[in-house]
Write a protein that holds these residues in place. Structure first.
Motif, PDB file in Angstrom:
ATOM      1  N   VAL A  48       0.867  -1.170   0.000  1.00  0.00           N
ATOM      2  CA  VAL A  48       0.000   0.000   0.000  1.00  0.00           C
ATOM      3  C   VAL A  48       0.903   1.219   0.000  1.00  0.00           C
ATOM      4  O   VAL A  48       1.890   1.279   0.745  1.00  0.00           O
ATOM      5  CB  VAL A  48      -0.912   0.031   1.253  1.00  0.00           C
ATOM      6  N   LEU A  49       0.568   2.192  -0.824  1.00  0.00           N
ATOM      7  CA  LEU A  49       1.302   3.453  -0.877  1.00  0.00           C
ATOM      8  C   LEU A  49       0.451   4.510  -0.185  1.00  0.00           C
ATOM      9  O   LEU A  49      -0.740   4.645  -0.488  1.00  0.00           O
ATOM     10  CB  LEU A  49       1.576   3.850  -2.326  1.00  0.00           C
ATOM     11  N   LEU A  50       1.053   5.252   0.735  1.00  0.00           N
ATOM     12  CA  LEU A  50       0.294   6.204   1.540  1.00  0.00           C
ATOM     13  C   LEU A  50       1.095   7.487   1.710  1.00  0.00           C
ATOM     14  O   LEU A  50       2.282   7.459   2.046  1.00  0.00           O
ATOM     15  CB  LEU A  50       0.005   5.577   2.905  1.00  0.00           C
ATOM     16  N   TYR A  51       0.434   8.619   1.455  1.00  0.00           N
ATOM     17  CA  TYR A  51       1.059   9.918   1.698  1.00  0.00           C
ATOM     18  C   TYR A  51       0.114  10.769   2.525  1.00  0.00           C
ATOM     19  O   TYR A  51      -1.096  10.794   2.298  1.00  0.00           O
ATOM     20  CB  TYR A  51       1.379  10.663   0.394  1.00  0.00           C
ATOM     21  N   THR A  52       0.685  11.467   3.479  1.00  0.00           N
ATOM     22  CA  THR A  52      -0.064  12.421   4.278  1.00  0.00           C
ATOM     23  C   THR A  52       0.864  13.564   4.657  1.00  0.00           C
ATOM     24  O   THR A  52       2.088  13.393   4.683  1.00  0.00           O
ATOM     25  CB  THR A  52      -0.666  11.746   5.526  1.00  0.00           C
ATOM     26  N   ALA A  53       0.288  14.705   4.917  1.00  0.00           N
ATOM     27  CA  ALA A  53       1.097  15.844   5.345  1.00  0.00           C
ATOM     28  C   ALA A  53       1.755  15.514   6.685  1.00  0.00           C
ATOM     29  O   ALA A  53       1.193  14.781   7.491  1.00  0.00           O
ATOM     30  CB  ALA A  53       0.220  17.089   5.464  1.00  0.00           C
ATOM     31  N   PRO A  54       2.954  16.051   6.944  1.00  0.00           N
ATOM     32  CA  PRO A  54       3.668  15.730   8.186  1.00  0.00           C
ATOM     33  C   PRO A  54       3.097  16.476   9.401  1.00  0.00           C
ATOM     34  O   PRO A  54       3.703  17.403   9.932  1.00  0.00           O
ATOM     35  CB  PRO A  54       5.102  16.150   7.882  1.00  0.00           C
ATOM     36  N   THR A  55       1.908  16.055   9.817  1.00  0.00           N
ATOM     37  CA  THR A  55       1.261  16.645  10.993  1.00  0.00           C
ATOM     38  C   THR A  55       0.763  15.519  11.883  1.00  0.00           C
ATOM     39  O   THR A  55       0.779  14.354  11.495  1.00  0.00           O
ATOM     40  CB  THR A  55       0.056  17.526  10.576  1.00  0.00           C
ATOM     41  N   VAL A  56       0.274  15.872  13.070  1.00  0.00           N
ATOM     42  CA  VAL A  56      -0.253  14.853  13.986  1.00  0.00           C
ATOM     43  C   VAL A  56      -1.580  14.276  13.499  1.00  0.00           C
ATOM     44  O   VAL A  56      -2.049  13.286  14.043  1.00  0.00           O
ATOM     45  CB  VAL A  56      -0.410  15.400  15.422  1.00  0.00           C
ATOM     46  N   SER A  57      -2.163  14.857  12.458  1.00  0.00           N
ATOM     47  CA  SER A  57      -3.410  14.321  11.909  1.00  0.00           C
ATOM     48  C   SER A  57      -3.145  13.178  10.919  1.00  0.00           C
ATOM     49  O   SER A  57      -4.079  12.626  10.347  1.00  0.00           O
ATOM     50  CB  SER A  57      -4.222  15.423  11.243  1.00  0.00           C
ATOM     51  N   ALA A  58      -1.889  12.787  10.750  1.00  0.00           N
ATOM     52  CA  ALA A  58      -1.543  11.655   9.885  1.00  0.00           C
ATOM     53  C   ALA A  58      -2.013  10.359  10.537  1.00  0.00           C
ATOM     54  O   ALA A  58      -1.960  10.212  11.758  1.00  0.00           O
ATOM     55  CB  ALA A  58      -0.034  11.614   9.664  1.00  0.00           C
ATOM     56  N   PRO A  59      -2.468   9.394   9.730  1.00  0.00           N
ATOM     57  CA  PRO A  59      -2.937   8.119  10.301  1.00  0.00           C
ATOM     58  C   PRO A  59      -1.801   7.349  10.973  1.00  0.00           C
ATOM     59  O   PRO A  59      -0.657   7.406  10.546  1.00  0.00           O
ATOM     60  CB  PRO A  59      -3.494   7.359   9.106  1.00  0.00           C
ATOM     61  N   LYS A  60      -2.162   6.643  12.025  1.00  0.00           N
ATOM     62  CA  LYS A  60      -1.187   5.845  12.782  1.00  0.00           C
ATOM     63  C   LYS A  60      -1.413   4.350  12.557  1.00  0.00           C
ATOM     64  O   LYS A  60      -0.491   3.613  12.271  1.00  0.00           O
ATOM     65  CB  LYS A  60      -1.303   6.180  14.271  1.00  0.00           C
ATOM     66  N   THR A  61      -2.646   3.900  12.706  1.00  0.00           N
ATOM     67  CA  THR A  61      -2.983   2.484  12.547  1.00  0.00           C
ATOM     68  C   THR A  61      -4.001   2.329  11.429  1.00  0.00           C
ATOM     69  O   THR A  61      -5.023   3.013  11.415  1.00  0.00           O
ATOM     70  CB  THR A  61      -3.585   1.920  13.853  1.00  0.00           C
ATOM     71  N   VAL A  62      -3.687   1.412  10.491  1.00  0.00           N
ATOM     72  CA  VAL A  62      -4.612   1.125   9.392  1.00  0.00           C
ATOM     73  C   VAL A  62      -4.912  -0.370   9.432  1.00  0.00           C
ATOM     74  O   VAL A  62      -4.003  -1.192   9.388  1.00  0.00           O
ATOM     75  CB  VAL A  62      -4.020   1.497   8.018  1.00  0.00           C
ATOM     76  N   LYS A  63      -6.187  -0.695   9.545  1.00  0.00           N
ATOM     77  CA  LYS A  63      -6.626  -2.084   9.468  1.00  0.00           C
ATOM     78  C   LYS A  63      -7.124  -2.317   8.049  1.00  0.00           C
ATOM     79  O   LYS A  63      -7.933  -1.545   7.536  1.00  0.00           O
ATOM     80  CB  LYS A  63      -7.742  -2.368  10.470  1.00  0.00           C
ATOM     81  N   LEU A  64      -6.636  -3.388   7.431  1.00  0.00           N
ATOM     82  CA  LEU A  64      -7.023  -3.711   6.063  1.00  0.00           C
ATOM     83  C   LEU A  64      -7.863  -4.978   6.050  1.00  0.00           C
ATOM     84  O   LEU A  64      -7.521  -5.964   6.708  1.00  0.00           O
ATOM     85  CB  LEU A  64      -5.784  -3.913   5.197  1.00  0.00           C
ATOM     86  N   PHE A  65      -8.948  -4.926   5.288  1.00  0.00           N
ATOM     87  CA  PHE A  65      -9.860  -6.060   5.151  1.00  0.00           C
ATOM     88  C   PHE A  65      -9.938  -6.426   3.672  1.00  0.00           C
ATOM     89  O   PHE A  65     -10.127  -5.557   2.831  1.00  0.00           O
ATOM     90  CB  PHE A  65     -11.251  -5.705   5.669  1.00  0.00           C
TER      91      PHE A  65
END
Length: 176
Positions: A48-65
């Motif tokens: 999985v490729l994931l990009y987010t801005a470098p802030t505390v609102s970036a995701p930490k845990t991702v559960k994939l189904f």
């Protein structure tokens, strides 16, 4: 729970590789830090490729189904996921994170549901933001309709036509 801007989820998946670091569009949770998105497509996925801005609102845990397009937030919280990914903390100037998947679990995938459970704010920020979601793998296209088979567990002799000269299973024909 919901995306704050309608269709933002589809927009971050449809970004091209050249657009991956653009700030807009961005998927942002509406009421709390949780986001749930289902992406259809037949593939054998390996990351999985994931990009987010470098802030505390970036995701930490991702559960994939895998192959679960019927999930809601409560089901996604309670069910055992196909895989859990811990996203590294956001770093200024970082590019897209490539998060490897267990290939054995992601063959013949028809949809992927991503449940962004929390973010790096440790409960202080109620908004999770994601700028780009992509996948690496082998994508497949259906070229024909699926084939359905009906198997007979035990044959019923009354359902079958008798062949002249054959007395039954294991019987010997006259003259043999």
């Amino acid at each position: 729970m919901l995306e704050s801007i309608p269709k933002a989820g589809a927009a971050i998946v449809q970004k091209t590789w050249a657009e991956r670091l653009n700030d807009e569009p961005e998927l942002e949770s509406d009421a709390d830090e949780q986001l749930l998105m289902t992406i259809p497509g037949q593939a054998n996925i390996h990351s999985v490729l994931l990009y987010t801005a470098p802030t505390v609102s970036a995701p930490k845990t991702v559960k994939l189904f895998k192959n679960r397009d019927d999930l809601d937030f409560s089901m996604a919280s309670e069910l055992h996921p196909t895989q859990i990914i811990e996203v590294p903390p956001p770093v200024p100037g970082a590019d897209v994170f490539e998060l490897p998947l267990n290939r054995a679990h992601w063959n013949a995938t028809t949809s992927v549901t991503l449940f962004f459970e929390d973010n790096w704010s440790d409960g202080e920020e109620d908004v999770t933001k994601v700028g780009y979601v992509g996948f690496k793998g082998q994508f497949m296209k259906l070229t024909r309709e699926p084939v359905n088979f009906l198997y007979e567990a035990a044959a019923n002799p009354q359902d079958h036509v008798s062949i002249p000269g054959v007395g039954g299973i294991g019987s010997v024909l006259p003259g043999q």
